[in-house]
Scaffold this active site. Structure first.
Site, PDB file in Angstrom:
ATOM      1  N   GLY A 137     117.140 -20.013   0.700  1.00  0.00           N
ATOM      2  CA  GLY A 137     115.835 -20.442   1.173  1.00  0.00           C
ATOM      3  C   GLY A 137     114.874 -19.283   1.374  1.00  0.00           C
ATOM      4  O   GLY A 137     114.768 -18.378   0.539  1.00  0.00           O
ATOM      5  N   CYS A 138     114.189 -19.304   2.515  1.00  0.00           N
ATOM      6  CA  CYS A 138     113.180 -18.281   2.803  1.00  0.00           C
ATOM      7  C   CYS A 138     113.787 -16.891   2.970  1.00  0.00           C
ATOM      8  O   CYS A 138     113.091 -15.886   2.795  1.00  0.00           O
ATOM      9  CB  CYS A 138     112.415 -18.658   4.071  1.00  0.00           C
ATOM     10  N   ALA A 139     115.070 -16.810   3.308  1.00  0.00           N
ATOM     11  CA  ALA A 139     115.721 -15.505   3.472  1.00  0.00           C
ATOM     12  C   ALA A 139     115.964 -14.811   2.138  1.00  0.00           C
ATOM     13  O   ALA A 139     116.283 -13.617   2.098  1.00  0.00           O
ATOM     14  CB  ALA A 139     117.042 -15.665   4.208  1.00  0.00           C
TER      15      ALA A 139
END
Length: 376
Positions: A137-139
């Site tokens: 995801g955003c990581a």
């Protein structure tokens, strides 16, 4: 030592403003019992504009998972090459100089990965390694930087290309009416970003250390429920408070490196929402202006998932960069709950060249002195 160069970032041409988002929510969910709360949460995100790959009227229709995923592939192939070309120019390298392509995305699926298509169509060597990352995801923006750092540490004569392609609007689910889903509808935007990590030379962030941290027992807090209609985004109400657990991880990584996380020169942090930045300011004792790049990305583009960190870094470059050897932190946060963190110093190629020239001059003087002593 590996250097993270200037990213290239592109956002789609279709724009939706905060006012338009609030208006749509009011019209489409008039009878929703928690609509006032959702509207207030959307207003508090700080997002003023977002960019979409398709017009809003088309985005609001759901033609099915297959059609959505086909649109993802079409848009990726249409938009990624130009961003990659600019990233290569920014770094002063060519496609043949790239040893690995790290492709991160959580908003569509392709197999083979887009990395294969890029190698076949953009003159990358057939020996180029491929590392697609789909589930961070955003990581994943932070993870891509860290894996590129690892690669260039092992192969310092080579370079890594990072590509982040996020079309969050293609994951819109009109039947998801929870407050978390309504908030997400007003938070996420679309973008493509790319950057190069050079094994040697270049101007940018000279990467020195990286690390990961997973908050135990939080794997359900950010997740996808995969159904016939595609990816349904699940967001736990506890997510905004995760910096209480992640800020100490940032501090610990800095301490391992002999640095103070509260006293660095620049911060490039994933802006999932305003509370993340507010809490980091409070917990680490960092002035608000330290996160100006992350806040600008959130305000102008919304949460663009894995591309967020790269866009915030681009803004640091466009401000003129940092003084030579200035210390900094980069971090991405996402499902897990996971933090991907990196530490580095700003490195100017001109400053490095000048330092090398001084070293050569001093070496020459030392050699001449030894020769004089020998002759005498």
């Amino acid at each position: 030592m590996a250097t993270l160069c200037k990213p290239s970032v592109s956002v789609p041409e279709h724009v939706i403003t905060l006012e338009e988002t609030l208006g749509l929510a009011r019209r489409r969910h008039t009878d929703h019992p928690q609509l006032p709360l959702a509207l207030r949460l959307i207003e508090n995100t700080g997002v003023r504009t977002r960019h979409l790959v398709r017009p809003i009227e088309e985005t609001l229709r759901h033609p099915g998972f297959a059609a959505r995923n086909k649109a993802y592939e079409e848009e990726a192939k249409a938009r990624v090459p130009a961003v990659v070309e600019e990233a290569l120019r920014n770094a002063g390298v060519g496609a043949s100089d790239i040893g690995v392509i790290i492709y991160v995305s959580c908003t569509g699926f392709m197999m083979p990965s887009l990395t294969s298509w890029l190698i076949n169509t953009m003159q990358f060597a057939p020996t180029t390694r491929q590392l697609p990352i789909a589930q961070l995801g955003c990581a994943a923006g932070g993870a891509a930087i860290n894996r590129a750092h690892d690669f260039c540490t092992s192969y310092p004569e080579s370079n890594a290309l990072i590509v982040a392609c996020e079309f969050c609007s293609l994951c819109y689910q009109p039947t998801d009416l929870g407050v978390g889903s309504l908030l997400s509808n007003g938070l996420f935007g679309d973008a493509v970003a790319a950057t190069v990590v050079r094994g040697q030379g270049g101007t940018g962030v000279r990467l020195e250390r990286n690390g990961s941290y997973l908050v135990p027992g939080t794997e359900s807090w950010i997740a996808y429920d995969v159904r016939e209609t595609g990816f349904h985004f699940l967001l736990d109400k506890r997510v905004p408070g995760t910096m209480e657990a992640l800020a100490p991880a940032l501090r610990s990584l800095a301490e391992l490196h002999g640095w103070n996380a509260s006293a660095l020169d620049f911060y490039i942090v994933h802006a999932g929402g305003p509370r993340i930045l507010d809490d980091l300011e409070r917990i680490l004792g960092i002035p608000a202006k330290a996160f100006r790049f992350s806040k600008a990305t959130l305000t102008q583009y919304g949460n663009i998932a894995s591309a967020t960190v790269l866009d915030a870094l681009r803004r640091l470059f466009e401000e003129g960069g940092a003084p030579h050897r200035a210390s900094g932190l980069l971090a991405g946060f996402g499902p897990g709950i996971t933090a991907e963190m990196a530490l580095g110093r700003w490195s100017s190629a001109d400053a490095v060249d000048s330092a090398d020239a001084v070293d050569r001059d001093l070496s020459g003087v030392a050699a001449l002195t030894r020769e004089d002593l020998t002759l005498s």
